[in-house]
Design a protein around this motif. Structure first.
Motif, PDB file in Angstrom:
ATOM      1  N   ASN A 171     -35.319 -33.849 -68.886  1.00  0.00           N
ATOM      2  CA  ASN A 171     -34.448 -34.560 -69.814  1.00  0.00           C
ATOM      3  C   ASN A 171     -33.007 -34.578 -69.326  1.00  0.00           C
ATOM      4  OD1 ASN A 171     -36.455 -35.247 -71.602  1.00  0.00           O
ATOM      5  ND2 ASN A 171     -36.153 -33.449 -72.909  1.00  0.00           N
ATOM      6  N   ALA A 172     -32.338 -35.672 -69.607  1.00  0.00           N
ATOM      7  CA  ALA A 172     -30.921 -35.844 -69.268  1.00  0.00           C
ATOM      8  C   ALA A 172     -30.338 -36.743 -70.343  1.00  0.00           C
ATOM      9  CB  ALA A 172     -30.790 -36.476 -67.895  1.00  0.00           C
ATOM     10  N   TYR A 173     -29.040 -37.051 -70.222  1.00  0.00           N
ATOM     11  CA  TYR A 173     -28.441 -37.964 -71.195  1.00  0.00           C
ATOM     12  C   TYR A 173     -27.444 -38.886 -70.506  1.00  0.00           C
ATOM     13  CZ  TYR A 173     -26.471 -39.996 -75.329  1.00  0.00           C
ATOM     14  OH  TYR A 173     -26.081 -40.912 -76.267  1.00  0.00           O
ATOM     15  N   PHE A 174     -27.637 -40.187 -70.717  1.00  0.00           N
ATOM     16  CA  PHE A 174     -26.768 -41.205 -70.126  1.00  0.00           C
ATOM     17  C   PHE A 174     -25.981 -41.894 -71.235  1.00  0.00           C
ATOM     18  CE2 PHE A 174     -29.990 -40.250 -67.105  1.00  0.00           C
ATOM     19  CZ  PHE A 174     -29.361 -40.342 -65.876  1.00  0.00           C
ATOM     20  N   PRO A 175     -24.838 -42.495 -70.877  1.00  0.00           N
ATOM     21  CA  PRO A 175     -23.955 -43.020 -71.935  1.00  0.00           C
ATOM     22  C   PRO A 175     -24.529 -44.172 -72.745  1.00  0.00           C
ATOM     23  CG  PRO A 175     -22.746 -42.747 -69.870  1.00  0.00           C
ATOM     24  CD  PRO A 175     -24.195 -42.570 -69.548  1.00  0.00           C
ATOM     25  N   TRP A 206     -33.896 -38.729 -74.688  1.00  0.00           N
ATOM     26  CA  TRP A 206     -34.082 -39.006 -76.114  1.00  0.00           C
ATOM     27  C   TRP A 206     -32.771 -39.584 -76.602  1.00  0.00           C
ATOM     28  CZ3 TRP A 206     -38.750 -38.660 -78.406  1.00  0.00           C
ATOM     29  CH2 TRP A 206     -39.741 -37.902 -77.750  1.00  0.00           C
TER      30      TRP A 206
END
Lengths: 468, 468
Positions: free
Chosen positions: B63-67, B135
């Motif tokens: 999992n990661a988070y992008f803008p 997510w």
């Protein structure tokens, strides 16, 4: 070991940026002020979420999800709120190829939209307290962004509750403050936060009281790690959150809100990081034991796999590094950067002697341990190092905090740490004077360390510091 | 029992809306097309997330988070992608009180921004495969919104991966399709999805192949429950995702993306709901056993609390309802609406006889059970009812699917269910003709039920249906 990061003493902000880049925690996003949280950083955030979420549920709040887009008019209903947030709003003017009749703002926080629905859902005193929380992204346009600390978009949890009376609202705002935030930050993050009341000047836009948790970073500055607000009846009036009491009268509810964010990742780095990289407290760490195959050899891979299983069975969060094609030194530097609490190194030579080598991230100590004792050794190290990190942070906070009697002394002390000063020696005017010198009142506390209800209580202590 | 919902046979869409409102799953948000997911709905989404997330991690993705915000120019780099998404974009033109130099779009999906970062992070073949998931919320402006099914903002997971060659990309897109999506939907959601290949016309904008999982709803329509895409080298070319091969040549990577969303909540309702409300499959249910104190009385509250503990110890997710101030009938109706798999009712009279009453949501069957046998009874009911719900849904799908030979027959059959028809009898032209009559090709499958690589394979079967 070759120098990988700019040393903290040389340039703290540069060290911070280096660490984030080299430990692959995050990148800057393409739109100014946004960030990409990379897997190594996000795994830590997931652990923060899991620990916080369990505490939030234990406090009785339920998770829900409210829309990203808020009609601009909602914000205007609470005068201080709109004044506080207007300069930071992102505004959507076009949707589906057309100009919108009413522009919508991207939520900077959700008091307004949640207030609107609380009004719909609350009818009788039996519906109270209404205890909600959401995990979400929010947007506050940042002029001077810094990854994790000030970003135009960040991830957070925001709790929103409605109560029948002020006493219940206050008790709940304080319950969250202590049982969720303080308990997590002290017990899991290993950061000895100071808990106190914000001054009127530092209060959340629309709140009647803001409680805060302040951590001291490696450079002596303060970081606000989380806040819990009493909103009085301000939002209940603006959004008409009313209920029928047991006595059949119609009353406005009392609301609270409280939040903590990916900013805590910045606090983690700046509180516990050292010149070799991050140090993640064991209770938080997504990887607690990092098992490394030093070099291929007779039975080494098998022994490493077996050790991983044994550690996992003992409840330890484990990762295996068997990338023997990559030089061991590079992998070890990377493990230091990422801050895994314990490394278990297994090579053919050690294994021939029946040993593995335990390397502790806190101190760098390397100890050969007979393979059958590794699990016990790791468990003991994890326990001890959780405490070590907390103790180090506490010792720094104590050695960098001075008690003074005047505003001038406090401002001077804030150049290198925190100042403890009688609030009566500061006051609203002194606060403005300090602010002009980039020093802020972080919080107010009672003599016994407890959290005051009002800044007008006698004999309060103010904590003054520079801050992020 | 008084009629609480519009019966499905009378007005299926109305029943759907009634159920969502009365079971307090969601509300419409203030900005058109947005939704508020209330605690009862969000708790189910959290369980979906937990089950899916575990499978995604098992498949090796991190999992990661992008803008949230993507520069408008990014979307234009892939021609089909921008063409597909332009009509649905929300555009931010102002930030921090100023007009932005370049407008930014609120992500409708993240292939573009993630492509940009894959290009930065991938260097050598050793960096592949790169397996990411996030997510997040996404925004696609909806003209005809319907809660959970088509909303302007929804929550989802989106996976994005890069591979060294086409075979590896295809294998991974299919691994996710079967090991994550199909396994979850069949095993946990209890929905017998049909898995197949989308036609060129139904493909994701920018993909070379789209795989899909189609569920049949209570009214015989199809719902696309999730998709997994091979993107070929389209995004790798647009964002310059290249790597140096073992042979030192520079190659473009092959990428995939795959998503599933809060739309699954709509599928859950429409597949398993009945005229009394939701029925949540036990493996998914946030509350599996709902223990109700029917009426206050000697030792009832204590017995209920003890039962809750015993159930919890046996690994059952439990909630206690001891609101004896609220009429029991109302609480029972509410429990039916919310779809808790098993109710355990405890009243003074039953308890005097040493019994509790087990009520199963699938069938409505009420059975008195000696208190010491309740835990075993609940566990057996949960197991059996998971299967019952799946079997019912499968029986409906089978009884509402007909095999036909011509397009005309297929279009006719789609009025009440699904049609199985040779793809050679449809083709691109027949597909357009069907579309004009609100019937779509849901997917293509091989005779043995396996998923084809291409719509040009011989002897494929097409599934035609109306859909959400």
């Amino acid at each position: 070991m070759a120098r990988v990061l700019t040393p903290r003493a040389e340039d703290f902000p540069r060290w911070y940026q280096d660490l984030i880049a080299k430990a692959q925690l995050a990148d800057n996003g393409p739109v100014r002020g946004t960030m990409v949280i990379r897997p190594a950083g996000y795994a830590i955030w997931e652990r923060m979420q899991a620990e916080m979420d369990a505490r939030i549920k234990l406090a009785g709040a339920e998770n829900a999800y409210f829309p990203l887009f808020i009609p601009e008019s909602y914000l205007r209903r609470e005068a201080q709120h709109v004044e506080g947030f207007s300069p930071e709003l992102a505004v959507v003017t076009h949707g589906g190829g057309k100009q919108l009749a009413e522009p919508v703002v991207v939520r900077p926080t959700s008091e307004t939209v949640i207030g609107e629905f609380m009004a719909k859902w609350v009818d009788s005193y039996r519906d109270l307290p209404l205890l909600l929380n959401q995990w979400a992204n929010v947007v506050r346009w940042e002029l001077r962004p810094r990854v994790f600390l000030r970003t135009s978009e960040f991830l957070w949890q925001e709790g929103h509750t409605a109560h029948a009376d002020e006493a219940d609202a206050r008790a709940y705002a304080r319950k969250i403050l202590h049982e969720v935030y303080e308990d997590f930050m002290v017990g899991v993050l290993g950061i000895p936060v100071l808990v106190g009341l914000k001054t009127a000047r530092e209060r959340f836009a629309g709140a009647t009281r803001t409680y805060t948790l302040e951590g001291m970073m490696g450079d002596g500055k303060a970081l606000q790690m989380g806040t819990s607000h009493e909103l009085g009846q301000n939002f209940a009036r603006a959004f008409d959150i009313t209920y029928t009491s047991a006595e059949r009268s119609v009353e406005h509810a009392w609301t609270t809100s409280w939040g903590s964010s990916t900013r805590m990742l910045g606090g983690l780095i700046m509180c516990h990081g050292d010149d070799n990289g991050l140090r993640v407290p064991p209770r938080l760490a997504p990887v607690q034991a990092y098992v490394m195959v030093v070099k291929a050899g007779d039975g080494v891979a098998e022994a490493a796999a077996k050790l991983c299983d044994a550690l996992r069975d003992a409840g330890v969060r484990v990762a295996l590094d068997d990338r023997v094609d990559t030089p061991f030194g590079r992998r070890a530097v990377d493990a230091e950067l990422k801050g895994y609490p314990v490394r278990v190194e297994l090579g053919p030579r050690d294994l021939a002697a029946g040993n593995a080598v335990l390397v502790r991230r806190t101190t760098g100590a390397k100890t050969p341990v007979p393979v059958p004792d590794v699990v016990a050794g790791v468990l003991a190290a994890l326990d001890a190092d959780q405490k070590t990190l907390y103790d180090e942070a506490l010792a720094r906070r104590e050695s960098h905090t001075v008690s003074v009697e005047t505003l001038a002394e406090a401002i001077e002390a804030a150049a290198t740490g925190w100042a403890r000063v009688p609030w009566s020696a500061v006051g609203a005017e002194g606060e403005a004077e300090a602010n002009a010198k980039a020093v802020t009142v972080r919080c107010l506390r009672r003599a016994d360390g407890s959290v005051p209800d009002s800044e007008d209580e006698p004999e309060l202590t103010a904590i003054l510091a520079r801050s992020y």
